[in-house]
Design a protein around this motif. Structure first.
Motif, mmCIF file in Angstrom:
data_model
loop_
_atom_site.group_PDB
_atom_site.id
_atom_site.type_symbol
_atom_site.label_atom_id
_atom_site.label_comp_id
_atom_site.label_asym_id
_atom_site.label_seq_id
_atom_site.Cartn_x
_atom_site.Cartn_y
_atom_site.Cartn_z
ATOM 1 N N PRO A 288 -2.448 4.046 -7.326
ATOM 2 C CA PRO A 288 -3.480 4.534 -6.415
ATOM 3 C C PRO A 288 -4.526 5.765 -6.816
ATOM 4 O O PRO A 288 -5.246 6.293 -5.894
ATOM 5 C CB PRO A 288 -2.407 5.118 -5.506
ATOM 6 N N CYS B 105 1.945 2.728 -2.200
ATOM 7 C CA CYS B 105 1.104 1.887 -2.978
ATOM 8 C C CYS B 105 1.739 1.935 -4.698
ATOM 9 O O CYS B 105 1.955 0.818 -5.117
ATOM 10 C CB CYS B 105 -0.127 2.165 -3.006
ATOM 11 N N LEU C 100 -1.990 -2.122 1.474
ATOM 12 C CA LEU C 100 -0.610 -2.241 2.066
ATOM 13 C C LEU C 100 -0.220 -3.054 3.289
ATOM 14 O O LEU C 100 0.758 -3.711 3.312
ATOM 15 C CB LEU C 100 0.003 -0.632 2.339
ATOM 16 N N MET D 273 -6.366 1.694 0.184
ATOM 17 C CA MET D 273 -4.909 1.800 0.158
ATOM 18 C C MET D 273 -4.287 1.285 1.120
ATOM 19 O O MET D 273 -3.168 0.411 1.336
ATOM 20 C CB MET D 273 -4.255 3.095 -0.334
#
Length: 226
Positions: A159, A152, A171, A167
């Motif tokens: 992050p 990230c 992503l 996360m």
């Protein structure tokens, strides 16, 4: 040399010699520096709208820009619908202005010296190949917490304090774009940190001086207690 190196670890030591506290601190500082150029990249994208007035994608792209300017993000499908714009004037890598290129280099933590567009092209290919590798190995869900944080951060999202689930979802959205992107449109990859994370809460709060100071204190405290 060694006492001097330990006085200035960020400048004189590689990350292998950094403590956990230093790694967290340097990550935050680097992210903050990179994020400060997001607005410039967005403004460059916005300033080229008039050039696209006769393009069939002008309406869709205007909606993308409007969302970003209103504190929202476009969907991955909205970004993909406009990906061909990044293979031609005004958003292809060869067509970008000098100031646009410099801002892109900064958000990708690159120096603004020689061979700017060549290095940006290499960066876009490197990120694309990393994305392909992640997808081959099972996608974002297969990454552990630390791998997600790194992935990230590399792609322009702070992050810090994010849950693994959040996360992973972010992503996954990024990978949905690069999974089907046309190789001729890799300039889009370089702009995805703005298209997908410009208005993300974690990025905005990092731009507050008080947040960075508090985060660094928490990092120091947790390191001392461990």
């Amino acid at each position: 040399m060694f006492p001097l190196a330990y006085m200035f670890p960020y400048q004189l030591l590689t990350h292998h010699f950094w403590s956990l506290q230093q790694k967290s601190e340097f990550l935050l500082r680097e992210q903050k520096k990179r994020l400060s150029y997001n607005k410039s990249v967005f403004q460059h994208l916005q300033s080229q709208l008039d050039i696209l007035c006769v393009n069939r994608l002008h309406g869709k792209w205007s909606q993308v820009i409007s969302k970003l300017g209103s504190g929202l993000h476009p969907t991955t499908q909205e970004v993909l619908d406009c990906q061909s714009l990044f293979g031609h004037i005004p958003y292809s890598l060869n067509a970008l202005s000098t100031s646009h290129v410099k801002s892109l280099l900064k958000i990708h933590a690159m120096h603004t010296g020689w061979r700017r567009k060549t290095r940006l092209r290499q960066k876009a290919k490197a990120i694309y190949l990393m994305d392909c590798a992640i997808l081959r190995e099972g996608g974002a869900e297969a990454l552990n917490y630390d791998e997600l944080r790194y992935a990230c951060a590399l792609r322009g999202l702070n992050p810090t304090n994010m849950r693994q689930k959040d996360m992973t979802e972010w992503l996954m959205a990024w990978l949905r774009i690069t999974d089907v992107i046309n190789p001729d449109n890799l300039s889009l990859v370089l702009h995805c940190p703005v298209l997908l994370a410009y208005n993300h809460t974690n990025n905005w709060i990092l731009r507050r001086p008080s947040f960075l100071e508090t985060a660094l204190k928490k990092t120091s405290a947790s390191s001392s207690s461990s």
